[in-house]
Write a protein that holds these residues in place. Structure first.
Motif, PDB file in Angstrom:
ATOM      1  N   ILE A 199       3.254  10.734   2.884  1.00 23.49           N
ATOM      2  CA  ILE A 199       4.047   9.657   2.319  1.00 23.49           C
ATOM      3  C   ILE A 199       4.950  10.218   1.227  1.00 23.49           C
ATOM      4  O   ILE A 199       4.851  11.392   0.874  1.00 23.49           O
ATOM      5  CB  ILE A 199       3.163   8.530   1.744  1.00 23.49           C
ATOM      6  CG1 ILE A 199       2.272   9.073   0.604  1.00 23.49           C
ATOM      7  CG2 ILE A 199       2.317   7.893   2.823  1.00 23.49           C
ATOM      8  CD1 ILE A 199       1.464   8.012  -0.090  1.00 23.49           C
TER       9      ILE A 199
ATOM     10  N   GLN B  71      -2.406  11.796   3.532  1.00 23.39           N
ATOM     11  CA  GLN B  71      -1.398  10.907   4.085  1.00 23.39           C
ATOM     12  C   GLN B  71      -0.010  11.454   3.788  1.00 23.39           C
ATOM     13  O   GLN B  71       0.290  11.840   2.659  1.00 23.39           O
ATOM     14  CB  GLN B  71      -1.562   9.506   3.497  1.00 23.39           C
ATOM     15  CG  GLN B  71      -0.741   8.438   4.218  1.00 23.39           C
ATOM     16  CD  GLN B  71      -1.011   7.054   3.679  1.00 23.39           C
ATOM     17  OE1 GLN B  71      -1.692   6.901   2.668  1.00 23.39           O
ATOM     18  NE2 GLN B  71      -0.471   6.037   4.335  1.00 23.39           N
TER      19      GLN B  71
ATOM     20  N   GLN C 136       0.839  -1.191   0.000  1.00 28.01           N
ATOM     21  CA  GLN C 136       0.000   0.000   0.000  1.00 28.01           C
ATOM     22  C   GLN C 136       0.877   1.245   0.000  1.00 28.01           C
ATOM     23  O   GLN C 136       1.993   1.223   0.534  1.00 28.01           O
ATOM     24  CB  GLN C 136      -0.914   0.011   1.229  1.00 28.01           C
ATOM     25  CG  GLN C 136      -1.906  -1.130   1.273  1.00 28.01           C
ATOM     26  CD  GLN C 136      -2.902  -1.072   0.127  1.00 28.01           C
ATOM     27  OE1 GLN C 136      -3.349   0.007  -0.256  1.00 28.01           O
ATOM     28  NE2 GLN C 136      -3.229  -2.237  -0.430  1.00 28.01           N
TER      29      GLN C 136
ATOM     30  N   ARG D 288       6.963  12.934   3.079  1.00 28.11           N
ATOM     31  CA  ARG D 288       7.476  12.284   4.283  1.00 28.11           C
ATOM     32  C   ARG D 288       8.993  12.477   4.387  1.00 28.11           C
ATOM     33  O   ARG D 288       9.518  12.749   5.470  1.00 28.11           O
ATOM     34  CB  ARG D 288       7.138  10.793   4.280  1.00 28.11           C
ATOM     35  CG  ARG D 288       7.731  10.046   5.493  1.00 28.11           C
ATOM     36  CD  ARG D 288       7.543   8.550   5.367  1.00 28.11           C
ATOM     37  NE  ARG D 288       6.166   8.167   5.620  1.00 28.11           N
ATOM     38  CZ  ARG D 288       5.736   6.912   5.551  1.00 28.11           C
ATOM     39  NH1 ARG D 288       6.568   5.939   5.219  1.00 28.11           N
ATOM     40  NH2 ARG D 288       4.470   6.629   5.804  1.00 28.11           N
TER      41      ARG D 288
ATOM     42  N   GLY E 169       2.815   4.316   1.078  1.00 29.86           N
ATOM     43  CA  GLY E 169       3.326   4.625   2.403  1.00 29.86           C
ATOM     44  C   GLY E 169       4.061   3.470   3.049  1.00 29.86           C
ATOM     45  O   GLY E 169       4.766   3.647   4.042  1.00 29.86           O
TER      46      GLY E 169
ATOM     47  N   ASN F  93     -11.406   9.819  -4.385  1.00 29.49           N
ATOM     48  CA  ASN F  93     -10.099   9.846  -3.724  1.00 29.49           C
ATOM     49  C   ASN F  93      -8.975  10.292  -4.632  1.00 29.49           C
ATOM     50  O   ASN F  93      -7.805  10.219  -4.266  1.00 29.49           O
ATOM     51  CB  ASN F  93      -9.774   8.460  -3.155  1.00 29.49           C
ATOM     52  CG  ASN F  93      -9.682   7.405  -4.244  1.00 29.49           C
ATOM     53  OD1 ASN F  93     -10.062   7.660  -5.381  1.00 29.49           O
ATOM     54  ND2 ASN F  93      -9.195   6.229  -3.887  1.00 29.49           N
TER      55      ASN F  93
ATOM     56  N   GLN G 237      -8.126  14.661   4.590  1.00 31.18           N
ATOM     57  CA  GLN G 237      -6.994  14.018   5.238  1.00 31.18           C
ATOM     58  C   GLN G 237      -5.977  13.634   4.175  1.00 31.18           C
ATOM     59  O   GLN G 237      -6.319  12.961   3.201  1.00 31.18           O
ATOM     60  CB  GLN G 237      -7.427  12.787   6.026  1.00 31.18           C
ATOM     61  CG  GLN G 237      -8.291  13.121   7.236  1.00 31.18           C
ATOM     62  CD  GLN G 237      -8.604  11.898   8.073  1.00 31.18           C
ATOM     63  OE1 GLN G 237      -8.541  10.771   7.592  1.00 31.18           O
ATOM     64  NE2 GLN G 237      -8.935  12.119   9.336  1.00 31.18           N
TER      65      GLN G 237
END
Length: 424
Positions: A201, A199, A63, A205, A65, A133, A197
């Protein structure tokens, strides 16, 4: 039919694991050879992983991340032929990129057997239907503009490269669906209860980790100095008028690079890397200047190598080439690593003062603020001068405050008396 298992390739440089940043395919998609399957993130750059075969995606190995080891299963593809299970590493990455992935054009090969994946969005005029999404490509300024107008960005068709949404696309969306003059104002004052939201990644990140590491490990201190750039701006304008057509236009950055190179001759402790685990400072003769560059996914630092051996126009051309490569997703890992000192500028948005974060393991970063015209007293007379601040940060574990101040003062003297940049 058979199954072709693609493993995470060895990207080199001793990298044992990478982060899976984004999938470009999903289970059930038909793919063709050389089509980009996924983006993975190393310590230095984003890398696209292509497919070595035609076939149908039947399983994904991770997935977004997730950190995956080299050699672990990345993806399984159903292929025509014998029913044996085939395994391979993905072919060599086709592109190294520090920016958001591009939309890849599907290549038809044997139309009867393999067709291109269907597009994720269906366009009608300036409006588009994307999956809920799906995050459309757009610059931070465009996202802010859309927010102010109360526009859901995923509904707007992008006319830029790879479907990027531009400011004019927002205007076209308003013109079609909200043509009355009060609509934008009404939308801006409408109540909102939506949440998004995101993520953390991939490149974001890595940037977060590097910034946190830098502020926790280095003893930052900043020093700000005001510089009169009237003379060097006059020189720049003169050189552009005389040589711009044949050699290219000069910005202020190559002059700043030159000033760094000359000042570092007297302050070699600034052109250094500090290994705090081994407790070793390495001073370098070569001046590899990192030039902080903003991209759609965050801050990149491409490197102008051997700035000490470059002319103004050579530096200008290399800065322009590297900045474009970073923004367009074509900068290699080598072009994004190896700097010895960093130059950072927000251009016209540079503000009055900033406190830049060190690019570890470097010990100095020079920050450029915007140029403004102000009344100044020169030889007893009030005159209008072009003024600019340098907001620079240093690692106090290695650099003493007095040395930092003298270094910036040396740069100031070179820029205020630009002839001294070229006196050997």
């Amino acid at each position: 039919m058979g199954t072709h298992v693609i493993k995470m390739p060895d990207i080199g440089e001793g990298i044992a694991e990478v982060e899976l940043s984004q999938w470009h395919v999903k289970v059930g998609d038909l793919v063709v050879e050389d089509q980009v399957l996924a983006d993975v993130m190393t310590d230095k750059a984003m890398v696209d992983i292509p497919s070595p075969v035609h076939g149908k995606v039947i399983a994904l190995g991770g997935q977004p991340g997730e950190v995956m080891a080299v050699g672990s299963v990345l993806i399984s593809i159903e292929v025509e032929g014998a029913g044996n299970l085939k395994e391979s590493a993905a072919p060599a990455p086709v592109k190294e990129a520090p920016v958001a992935p591009k939309v890849e054009a599907a290549v038809e090969s044997k139309p009867a057997a393999v067709t291109a994946p269907r597009p994720a969005a269906v366009c009608q005029g300036p409006m588009v239907a994307r999956e809920a999404n799906e995050r459309p490509l757009a610059s931070p300024a465009v996202r802010k503009h859309a927010l102010d107008l109360g526009i859901q960005l995923r509904l707007v068709r992008g006319s830029g490269p790879a479907g990027r949404v531009l400011h004019e696309d927002l205007e076209a969306y308003l013109a079609q669906g909200q043509s009355n003059a009060s609509a934008p104002a009404a939308a801006a004052y409408a109540q909102r209860n939506d949440e998004e939201q995101i993520q953390v990644i991939g490149m974001r990140r890595k940037i977060a980790q590097r910034m946190q590491d830098a502020t926790q490990r280095a003893a930052h201190f900043s020093y700000v100095e005001e510089i009169d750039v009237t003379a060097i701006e006059e020189l720049r304008a003169h050189l552009n008028e005389k040589h711009g057509a044949s050699r290219g236009k000069l910005t202020l950055l190559p002059f700043l690079v030159r000033a760094l190179v000359v000042a570092l001759r007297d302050f070699p402790q600034m052109n250094a890397r500090y290994d705090d685990e081994a407790q070793v400072i390495t001073r370098l003769g070569a001046v590899h200047v990192g030039v902080a560059t903003q991209s759609d996914v965050g801050l990149m630092v491409p490197v102008v190598r051997h700035a000490e051996a470059r002319s103004l126009w050579d530096s200008a051309a290399e800065i322009s080439r590297l900045a474009n490569a970073a923004r367009n997703g074509k900068a290699s890992r080598d072009e994004l690593s190896g700097s010895t000192i960093t130059l950072t500028s927000l251009g016209a948005l540079g503000g009055i003062v900033s406190t830049p974060v060190l690019n570890l393991p470097e010990v100095a970063i020079v920050g450029v603020n915007k140029i403004v015209e102000r009344p100044m007293v020169v030889k007893g007379q009030v005159v209008i001068r072009k003024m600019m601040n340098l907001s620079s940060s240093f690692d106090h574990r290695v650099v003493d405050g007095m040395d930092a101040a003298l270094f910036i003062q040396a740069i100031r003297g070179l820029l205020e008396q630009p002839a001294t940049l070229f006196v050997e």
